[in-house]
Design an enzyme around this catalytic site. Structure first.
Site, PDB file in Angstrom:
ATOM      1  CB  CYS A   1      66.993 102.623  46.994  1.00 28.53           C
ATOM      2  SG  CYS A   1      67.109 100.874  47.451  1.00 28.53           S
TER       3      CYS A   1
ATOM      4  CB  CYS B   1      64.454  97.718  47.935  1.00 31.43           C
ATOM      5  SG  CYS B   1      65.782  98.092  49.098  1.00 31.43           S
ATOM      6  CB  SER B   2      61.788 101.785  47.972  1.00 33.20           C
ATOM      7  OG  SER B   2      61.335 100.903  48.980  1.00 33.20           O
TER       8      SER B   2
END
Lengths: 220, 231
Positions: free
Chosen positions: A108, A111-112
């Site tokens: 990603c 973000c995560s």
């Protein structure tokens, strides 16, 4: 935009991050906005109950059961929901299969994003700037950081999780794993192999295996 | 121009350092508390996931760079709590009283945690916008990039894929549009697609001729590729 002012409210909290969290938790608790017991419950859930063991069970079953695998690859959500693997950050799942001609890897960059119900909370490296920045541009060099070398004929498909769809990699079943039951197979499936930064582990005694070894699942 | 979080393809970050196989889920106790406080505050219902992502992205470049992962979370949370009126700056300084907050009845209770986490928050919604692309069709992403709705606003079209040509790989149905939802402009659901881009379309020096990057992109990020155009 209020965010673009230089006086961000967070600047009034202590500079030490541990104290910053503690300060916010204390303020919110005193106002009744958070329940410390609920925090303990959230932490216990992701520390002890939900983690990569869930994803490993799914992979082991897919290796063992061709009909399950076909259903999983065609439409993962109902298959996973039936196993109880649904919830926050796993509402829309897609499972992508590694094959000799194509290796899949998930990142990603913004973000995560990560499939929590199947893999738990992402590891530190997944959330690092280095992984987020590099995985899309130079996946092979990133794989080298994990000690993984792909055969030259294998193309890499990197999935950048830009929406609420979460991806799980179905690694290739390692040679030498014939005859193993699902529990033994699940033990060969590491978290990183389901992100695509590792390969499934060869069973002990199966010899020196590399990424190019034949996917025995394709032969059955 | 984008913000610092939009780092896909960036140079200079160095090696990825894998963790030890037996590394704990949370490296320190405060990481766990930061995650739990953030999730518990989300349950107050004052913002959605797109608003919270945008709050992290809006940390100043100086803070975004120097903060560790969970410092970003907790700092953005403090900003959000003030921005949405849940807390005041005086509250953050510890200068207000300890009386129960008007929202206290909405606080997430321990016994509700399992159900809330298991329920999740699906992003698919019915939409009046019909899909205009089918798998296999060639598309080009919007150029210039960034949010089309709010200057400097939230978007999920990364800079590295702006103006790039790719191919529809699959359709995900119709999902909430983050560009709208992050700014209180409504969920505005529209078709969402997985779009495959050849690495050679994105990078000057791709590692392999057949490598691809797949991104999930909303229909309004995409336009049809002119007939006869090559990718």
């Amino acid at each position: 935009m209020p965010h673009d002012h230089s006086d961000h409210p967070h600047a009034v909290l202590p500079s030490d991050p541990a104290l910053r969290v503690k300060a916010l938790e204390t303020i919110l608790t005193r106002k009744g906005l958070i329940d410390p017991a609920a925090l303990d419950e959230i932490i216990d859930t992701y520390q002890n109950k939900i983690g990569p063991q869930n994803g490993a069970r799914v992979v082991a079953r897919a290796w063992s059961d061709p009909a399950f695998k076909a259903a999983l690859l065609a439409d993962a959500d109902p298959v996973l929901a039936e196993l109880g693997y649904y919830g926050r950050q796993g509402e829309h799942m897609v499972v992508v299969e590694n094959r000799p001609e194509r290796h899949n890897m998930v990142v990603c960059t913004l973000c995560s994003c990560y499939p929590w119900p199947l893999l738990g909370i992402p590891p530190g490296w997944y959330k690092s700037d280095a992984y987020r920045a590099r995985a899309v541009r130079e996946p092979r060099k990133v794989l080298a950081d994990f000690g993984v070398t792909l055969p030259s004929e294998t193309a890499v498909r990197v999935w950048d999780s830009t929406a609420e769809v979460r991806y799980l990699v179905l690694p290739m079943r390692p040679a030498g794993s014939e005859g193993l039951d699902e529990d033994a197979l699940a033990a060969l499936v590491s978290r990183d192999s389901m992100i695509g930064t590792a390969l499934a582990t060869a069973p002990s005694g199966a010899g020196d295996l590399k990424g190019g070894d034949l996917n025995v699942g394709d032969l059955t | 121009m984008s913000r610092l979080h939009d780092m896909g393809g960036r140079f200079g970050d160095g090696a990825v350092v894998p963790d030890a196989p037996d590394a704990p889920v949370f490296a320190t106790d405060w990481h766990a508390r930061a995650l739990a406080v953030t999730l518990a505050c989300g349950a107050l219902g004052k913002w959605n996931i797109d608003v919270s992502r945008h709050a992290r992205e809006c940390l100043s470049p100086k803070d975004y760079t120097r903060f560790s992962y969970y410092e970003k979370w907790i700092s953005a949370l403090a900003d959000l709590l003030v921005e949405t009126g849940v807390l005041t700056p005086e509250d953050l300084k510890g200068q207000s009283g300890d009386g129960l907050h008007a929202l206290a009845s909405a606080a997430l209770r321990a016994e509700a945690v399992a159900a809330v986490l298991a329920k999740g928050g699906p992003a698919n919604r019915p939409s009046a916008i019909a899909p205009i692309f089918a798998p296999g069709e060639r598309v080009k992403t919007r150029h210039p990039g960034g949010s089309a709705l709010v200057d400097g606003g939230h978007t999920r079209l990364p800079d590295y894929a702006v103006g790039a040509c790719g191919q529809i790989l699959r359709q995900h149905g119709t999902h909430v549009l983050p560009d709208s939802n992050a700014h209180g402009l409504g969920e505005a659901p529209e078709p969402l697609y997985a779009v495959a881009f050849p690495a050679s379309e994105l990078w000057a020096h791709p590692e392999h001729p057949h490598d691809e990057v797949v991104l999930d992109l909303w229909q309004s990020y995409l336009q049809p590729l002119e007939p006869g155009a090559q990718i």
